[in-house]
Enzyme design. Structure first.
Site, PDB file in Angstrom:
ATOM      1  N   SER A   1       0.821  -1.219   0.000  1.00 42.34           N
ATOM      2  CA  SER A   1       0.000   0.000   0.000  1.00 42.34           C
ATOM      3  C   SER A   1       0.853   1.267   0.000  1.00 42.34           C
ATOM      4  O   SER A   1       1.854   1.366   0.712  1.00 42.34           O
ATOM      5  CB  SER A   1      -0.900   0.015   1.242  1.00 42.34           C
ATOM      6  OG  SER A   1      -1.556   1.259   1.336  1.00 42.34           O
TER       7      SER A   1
ATOM      8  N   LYS B   1     -13.589  -3.878   2.743  1.00 43.55           N
ATOM      9  CA  LYS B   1     -14.445  -2.683   2.730  1.00 43.55           C
ATOM     10  C   LYS B   1     -15.904  -2.988   3.101  1.00 43.55           C
ATOM     11  O   LYS B   1     -16.553  -2.195   3.773  1.00 43.55           O
ATOM     12  CB  LYS B   1     -14.386  -1.998   1.364  1.00 43.55           C
ATOM     13  CG  LYS B   1     -13.019  -1.388   1.059  1.00 43.55           C
ATOM     14  CD  LYS B   1     -13.018  -0.671  -0.277  1.00 43.55           C
ATOM     15  CE  LYS B   1     -11.612  -0.213  -0.627  1.00 43.55           C
ATOM     16  NZ  LYS B   1     -11.559   0.594  -1.853  1.00 43.55           N
TER      17      LYS B   1
ATOM     18  N   THR C   1     -21.199 -10.332 -16.472  1.00 42.54           N
ATOM     19  CA  THR C   1     -22.413 -11.008 -16.001  1.00 42.54           C
ATOM     20  C   THR C   1     -23.505  -9.954 -15.935  1.00 42.54           C
ATOM     21  O   THR C   1     -23.554  -9.145 -15.006  1.00 42.54           O
ATOM     22  CB  THR C   1     -22.177 -11.613 -14.597  1.00 42.54           C
ATOM     23  OG1 THR C   1     -20.946 -12.346 -14.618  1.00 42.54           O
ATOM     24  CG2 THR C   1     -23.318 -12.498 -14.164  1.00 42.54           C
ATOM     25  N   VAL C   2     -24.385  -9.944 -16.913  1.00 41.10           N
ATOM     26  CA  VAL C   2     -25.319  -8.827 -17.048  1.00 41.10           C
ATOM     27  C   VAL C   2     -26.251  -8.715 -15.844  1.00 41.10           C
ATOM     28  O   VAL C   2     -26.649  -7.604 -15.444  1.00 41.10           O
ATOM     29  CB  VAL C   2     -26.096  -8.905 -18.388  1.00 41.10           C
ATOM     30  CG1 VAL C   2     -27.003 -10.109 -18.419  1.00 41.10           C
ATOM     31  CG2 VAL C   2     -26.853  -7.629 -18.653  1.00 41.10           C
ATOM     32  N   SER C   3     -26.581  -9.847 -15.205  1.00 40.73           N
ATOM     33  CA  SER C   3     -27.509  -9.791 -14.065  1.00 40.73           C
ATOM     34  C   SER C   3     -26.937  -8.929 -12.935  1.00 40.73           C
ATOM     35  O   SER C   3     -27.663  -8.234 -12.231  1.00 40.73           O
ATOM     36  CB  SER C   3     -27.821 -11.198 -13.545  1.00 40.73           C
ATOM     37  OG  SER C   3     -26.612 -11.838 -13.197  1.00 40.73           O
TER      38      SER C   3
HETATM   39  P1  ATR Z   1     -14.284  -5.334  -6.908  1.00 38.56           P
HETATM   40  O1  ATR Z   1     -14.688  -5.134  -5.489  1.00 38.56           O
HETATM   41  O2  ATR Z   1     -12.835  -5.103  -7.199  1.00 38.56           O
HETATM   42  O3  ATR Z   1     -15.192  -4.627  -7.870  1.00 38.56           O
HETATM   43  P2  ATR Z   1     -15.708  -7.771  -7.451  1.00 38.56           P
HETATM   44  O4  ATR Z   1     -16.873  -7.299  -6.637  1.00 38.56           O
HETATM   45  O5  ATR Z   1     -15.259  -9.191  -7.321  1.00 38.56           O
HETATM   46  O6  ATR Z   1     -14.410  -6.912  -7.150  1.00 38.56           O
HETATM   47  O7  ATR Z   1     -16.024  -7.454  -8.991  1.00 38.56           O
HETATM   48  C1  ATR Z   1     -15.113  -7.695  -9.993  1.00 38.56           C
HETATM   49  C2  ATR Z   1     -15.649  -7.129 -11.303  1.00 38.56           C
HETATM   50  O8  ATR Z   1     -14.685  -7.337 -12.325  1.00 38.56           O
HETATM   51  C3  ATR Z   1     -16.933  -7.770 -11.774  1.00 38.56           C
HETATM   52  O9  ATR Z   1     -17.694  -6.822 -12.482  1.00 38.56           O
HETATM   53  C4  ATR Z   1     -16.386  -8.853 -12.713  1.00 38.56           C
HETATM   54  O10 ATR Z   1     -17.322  -9.294 -13.680  1.00 38.56           O
HETATM   55  P3  ATR Z   1     -18.366 -10.470 -13.296  1.00 38.56           P
HETATM   56  O11 ATR Z   1     -19.404  -9.837 -12.411  1.00 38.56           O
HETATM   57  O12 ATR Z   1     -18.895 -10.927 -14.580  1.00 38.56           O
HETATM   58  O13 ATR Z   1     -17.545 -11.517 -12.561  1.00 38.56           O
HETATM   59  C5  ATR Z   1     -15.296  -8.071 -13.370  1.00 38.56           C
HETATM   60  N1  ATR Z   1     -14.240  -8.868 -14.019  1.00 38.56           N
HETATM   61  C6  ATR Z   1     -13.234  -9.562 -13.428  1.00 38.56           C
HETATM   62  N2  ATR Z   1     -12.415 -10.106 -14.355  1.00 38.56           N
HETATM   63  C7  ATR Z   1     -12.909  -9.745 -15.573  1.00 38.56           C
HETATM   64  C8  ATR Z   1     -12.520  -9.989 -16.924  1.00 38.56           C
HETATM   65  N3  ATR Z   1     -11.433 -10.718 -17.221  1.00 38.56           N
HETATM   66  N4  ATR Z   1     -13.269  -9.451 -17.907  1.00 38.56           N
HETATM   67  C9  ATR Z   1     -14.360  -8.709 -17.632  1.00 38.56           C
HETATM   68  N5  ATR Z   1     -14.788  -8.445 -16.367  1.00 38.56           N
HETATM   69  C10 ATR Z   1     -14.071  -8.955 -15.351  1.00 38.56           C
END
Ligand code: ATR
Length: 286
Positions: A28, A79, A167-169
């Protein structure tokens, strides 16, 4: 009872103590940033990076509080846990469902706030001169990082905000949970086929050097790209955006410093100048 020499000594040597907690946390930059702000504002403090055990987060926080720490910043993966632990949270933390800044008071009270979103908006508008007002904004991702920035972005009155997620949902759920869902449009990555003024990468893809599978048409020649992630080198998303014609691509280092400045304001009532700290970090130290 009068003040003794040892009281005076204690008073003089007493620094308010702060920390960033996470897992892992040693990487950090927050200690460097808060130390630089403290020097600039003539505030006496100590600020450490402390790794907490994910299965004993609450106990770890209570130990810091009992040990006299005045406030903590909270980073991944805590968080949401900090949000649940707080006795009272700000409106912006409430929407984000996450807390990144905690203030302890003498009566064991825990107040939580979230400075991430305002940090992003300040970096965009004040440091980088990228207008959000009237802009067409695409947020990629619908996880915690996206949730933390969408409300502050809306407050800057953009023309439209689209949230596109693999993931659109999840994008739909995020929008449905908002006070003003009609101002934000959820969709899948495949559905994006128009250009935006500002494209923000709020996915975790950069952490594994990946780029979200998006249509190349999201950029027009004046588009800006912003990656919430930061690294010593331009991220994969930044390189991709520049390759597709974005006029500028920026990482999230400025947001990191701005969210810290807002936390510093909450704790010390002083607003540090962020520009010298951002440029010192970019050149390798503070
Ligand atoms: P954070 O708190 O960092 O946002 P998270 O809640 O786990 O972490 O969310 C990660 C996000 O990155 C999500 O929107 C995830 O998409 P999914 O909901 O479909 O999992 C997205 N994400 C992670 N790797 C990805 C990739 N290679 N391509 C596109 N989206 C990705």
């Amino acid at each position: 009872m009068g003040t003794t020499m040892s009281d005076l000594f204690d008073f003089k040597s007493r620094q308010r103590r702060f920390a960033v907690v996470g897992h892992p946390v040693l990487h950090s930059k927050s200690p460097q940033i808060h130390d630089a702000f403290a020097r600039q504002c003539n505030v006496s403090l100590s600020y450490d990076a402390i790794a907490l055990d994910p299965i004993a987060f609450e106990q770890g926080v209570r130990n810091l509080q009992a040990g006299g720490v005045a406030g903590i910043n909270v980073t991944l993966p805590f968080k949401e846990a900090a949000f649940r632990l707080a006795d009272e949270v700000s409106e912006r933390a409430q929407f984000a469902n996450a807390v990144n800044t905690v203030s302890f008071s003498d009566d064991d009270h825990i107040a939580g706030d979230n400075t991430d979103g305002i940090g992003l908006v300040r970096d965009l508008q004040e440091n980088l001169g990228i207008a959000c007002t009237g802009a067409r904004i695409l947020i990629i991702g619908a996880g915690g990082a996206a949730r933390g920035i969408v409300q502050p972005l809306l407050q800057s009155n953009p023309d439209c905000v689209v949230i596109a997620n693999r993931t659109v949902s999840r994008a739909r759920e995020l929008v449905a949970s908002m006070d003003s869902p009609d101002r934000v449009h959820p969709c899948g990555l495949d559905d994006v086929n128009e250009a935006f003024d500002l494209v923000i990468n709020a996915t975790a893809a950069s952490l594994s050097s990946q780029v979200p599978a998006l249509s190349e048409s999201v950029f027009h020649p004046g588009s800006h790209a912003y990656d919430l992630a930061y690294a010593d080198q331009p991220t994969a998303f930044m390189r991709w955006a520049l390759g597709l014609g974005a006029v500028r691509a920026v990482d999230g280092l400025g947001m990191l410093v701005e969210q810290a400045a807002e936390a510093f304001w909450i704790w010390h009532g002083q607003r540090p100048h962020t520009a010298p700290v951002i440029s010192a970090l970019r050149s390798g130290g503070c």
